[in-house]
Enzyme design. Structure first.
Site, mmCIF file in Angstrom:
data_model
loop_
_atom_site.group_PDB
_atom_site.id
_atom_site.type_symbol
_atom_site.label_atom_id
_atom_site.label_comp_id
_atom_site.label_asym_id
_atom_site.label_seq_id
_atom_site.Cartn_x
_atom_site.Cartn_y
_atom_site.Cartn_z
ATOM 1 N N ASN A 189 0.840 -1.191 0.000
ATOM 2 C CA ASN A 189 0.000 0.000 0.000
ATOM 3 C C ASN A 189 0.885 1.255 0.000
ATOM 4 O O ASN A 189 2.074 1.190 0.343
ATOM 5 C CB ASN A 189 -0.920 -0.022 1.231
ATOM 6 C CG ASN A 189 -1.967 1.054 1.190
ATOM 7 O OD1 ASN A 189 -2.450 1.427 0.129
ATOM 8 N ND2 ASN A 189 -2.323 1.580 2.343
ATOM 9 N N ASN A 191 1.428 3.626 1.898
ATOM 10 C CA ASN A 191 2.097 4.076 3.121
ATOM 11 C C ASN A 191 3.129 3.090 3.647
ATOM 12 O O ASN A 191 3.750 3.339 4.686
ATOM 13 C CB ASN A 191 1.060 4.353 4.225
ATOM 14 C CG ASN A 191 0.286 3.109 4.635
ATOM 15 O OD1 ASN A 191 0.458 2.033 4.067
ATOM 16 N ND2 ASN A 191 -0.578 3.257 5.624
ATOM 17 N N LYS A 192 3.340 1.979 2.951
ATOM 18 C CA LYS A 192 4.253 0.951 3.450
ATOM 19 C C LYS A 192 5.711 1.310 3.148
ATOM 20 O O LYS A 192 6.008 2.281 2.463
ATOM 21 C CB LYS A 192 3.894 -0.414 2.857
ATOM 22 C CG LYS A 192 2.517 -0.904 3.288
ATOM 23 C CD LYS A 192 2.412 -1.018 4.791
ATOM 24 C CE LYS A 192 1.109 -1.660 5.259
ATOM 25 N NZ LYS A 192 -0.079 -0.822 5.055
ATOM 26 N N ILE A 193 6.626 0.482 3.639
ATOM 27 C CA ILE A 193 8.056 0.803 3.563
ATOM 28 C C ILE A 193 8.536 0.889 2.117
ATOM 29 O O ILE A 193 9.379 1.713 1.776
ATOM 30 C CB ILE A 193 8.883 -0.197 4.401
ATOM 31 C CG1 ILE A 193 10.296 0.328 4.588
ATOM 32 C CG2 ILE A 193 8.839 -1.600 3.818
ATOM 33 C CD1 ILE A 193 11.031 -0.317 5.745
ATOM 34 N N ILE A 194 8.002 0.044 1.234
ATOM 35 C CA ILE A 194 8.069 0.272 -0.214
ATOM 36 C C ILE A 194 6.665 0.029 -0.752
ATOM 37 O O ILE A 194 5.850 -0.649 -0.126
ATOM 38 C CB ILE A 194 9.101 -0.612 -0.938
ATOM 39 C CG1 ILE A 194 8.757 -2.090 -0.814
ATOM 40 C CG2 ILE A 194 10.508 -0.307 -0.465
ATOM 41 C CD1 ILE A 194 9.622 -2.989 -1.703
#
Length: 376
Positions: A189, A191-194
């Site tokens: 998603n 907002n995730k780290i990638i």
């Protein structure tokens, strides 16, 4: 004039994503098929290792849904699920008309309490059914208590669906999250780290399971010259364009982990003088968190999560409450919950702080100023 907003966890492009997106356009593969998908899956399989067979999908939620279906979860079956999580962890249980049994957290990782999990298994057995699965989350990038949960899983022969939506790059005893479950999932998603803008993966332990997941995610279309369907499938495939974004993002994953962990060091130094604010940290050397989000617990009476959030809001800095546990949600309030409401207490006292990998020194200075203002 307000300063630019500091977001909680915005996307952070690496610079090579457009190369792979252009390839999708140049080759006219802008559908849920193409080389970007194949290469993205291969790249993740190489990164994860440990017999990881990756299926790229439209979301992490879709991955959980398919994992439960591959475990033959059906109407009326019990599925044990961590209560302290985002609703996407639990919703696929209802998609299949199964019955969630929610389990409390323990205080060191905020994830599944092993004792409560075993109590939940015993509860289900008393109802005449063994649970079909245990969904274990690595919340905010912190690995769950793997040894203890796996022990319960093996004792009762119940498979684990590992929800590592937030934990790409996190490790337990040197082994990557996403490799502990019978099936595992990771989210990409925004907002995730990638990110792939939206999307996720299902990680299977066998190549045949990957093939089955790919089949179900493409409307269960059979390999014939005409459209033939003998069972229910889903429109869950990731697009070749999204996978192109993922290929570029995968190239900067280690740098993003490093940057998130540096954010944690920043908060650790900043908050060490505050007796009333506790930063959520790794319990011991067995745990390596990507610190996707940095979170705090407010212990004193003078400070509250509402007051801290209001102070940050006035300075255009985003914060967010911790996940509201599933057993406290209207949607799930009538389902069984087992535990002492540790996760409810965490929700009452916790807050997420800006943790994006692109957090600049200027942003950190603004955050530090707001933190110091809490003393006044």
């Amino acid at each position: 004039m307000k300063e630019d907003k500091i977001w909680l966890s915005p996307p952070h492009m690496g610079g090579t994503e457009l190369k792979y997106i252009h390839n999708a356009f140049d080759t006219n593969w802008i559908s849920p098929y193409g080389s970007n998908i194949d290469e993205f899956e291969k790249g993740l399989e190489n990164y994860l290792g440990n017999n990881s067979f990756v299926t790229a999908l439209s979301s992490g939620t879709a991955a959980i849904h398919l994992a439960l279906q591959l475990l033959n979860v059906e109407e009326g079956d019990f599925v044990i699920c961590q209560s302290f999580t985002f609703v996407a962890t639990a919703n696929p249980i209802l998609y299949l008309k199964a019955i969630p049994v929610f389990v409390d957290s323990e205080e060191s990782t905020w994830n599944l309490c092993p004792n409560a999990v075993e109590d939940a298994v015993k509860y289900c057995l008393k109802q005449g059914k063994k649970p079909k699965a245990i969904i274990a989350v690595s919340l905010y990038g912190m690995p769950f208590m793997v040894d203890e949960i796996v022990e319960v899983s093996k004792k009762y022969d119940i498979p684990i669906v590992e929800d590592s939506a937030e934990a790409l790059g996190s490790r337990y005893k040197g082994q990557l999250c996403g490799t502990f479950g019978d099936f595992s999932i990771i989210s990409f998603n925004g907002n995730k780290i990638i990110t792939t803008s939206g999307g996720g993966i299902l990680i299977s332990r066998k190549e045949s399971q990957k093939g089955r997941a790919a089949y179900l995610s493409g409307h269960a279309k059979e390999d014939k010259d005409y459209y033939s369907h003998s069972e229910l499938g889903y429109n869950y495939k990731m697009s070749n364009i999204s996978a192109g974004i993922g290929r570029g993002q995968l190239e900067v994953l280690e740098e993003r982990i490093k940057q998130r962990r540096e954010n944690h060091d920043f908060y650790h130094h900043l908050l060490k003088e505050f007796e009333d604010i506790e930063l959520f940290c790794e319990p011991d050397e067995s745990f390596f968190s990507n610190y996707w989000l940095n979170t705090i617990i407010i212990k004193g009476e003078f400070l509250s999560k509402e007051r801290i959030r209001a102070i940050f809001f006035e300075s255009n800095i985003e914060t967010r409450y911790l996940w509201k546990p599933m057993h406290l949600q209207d949607l799930y309030k009538d389902y069984k919950f087992i535990g002492n409401n540790t996760c409810g207490i965490l929700f009452d006292k916790g807050l997420c702080l800006p943790s994006g990998s692109g957090l600049t020194d200027d942003c950190k200075n603004r955050i530090a100023e707001m933190i110091y203002n809490l003393k006044s």
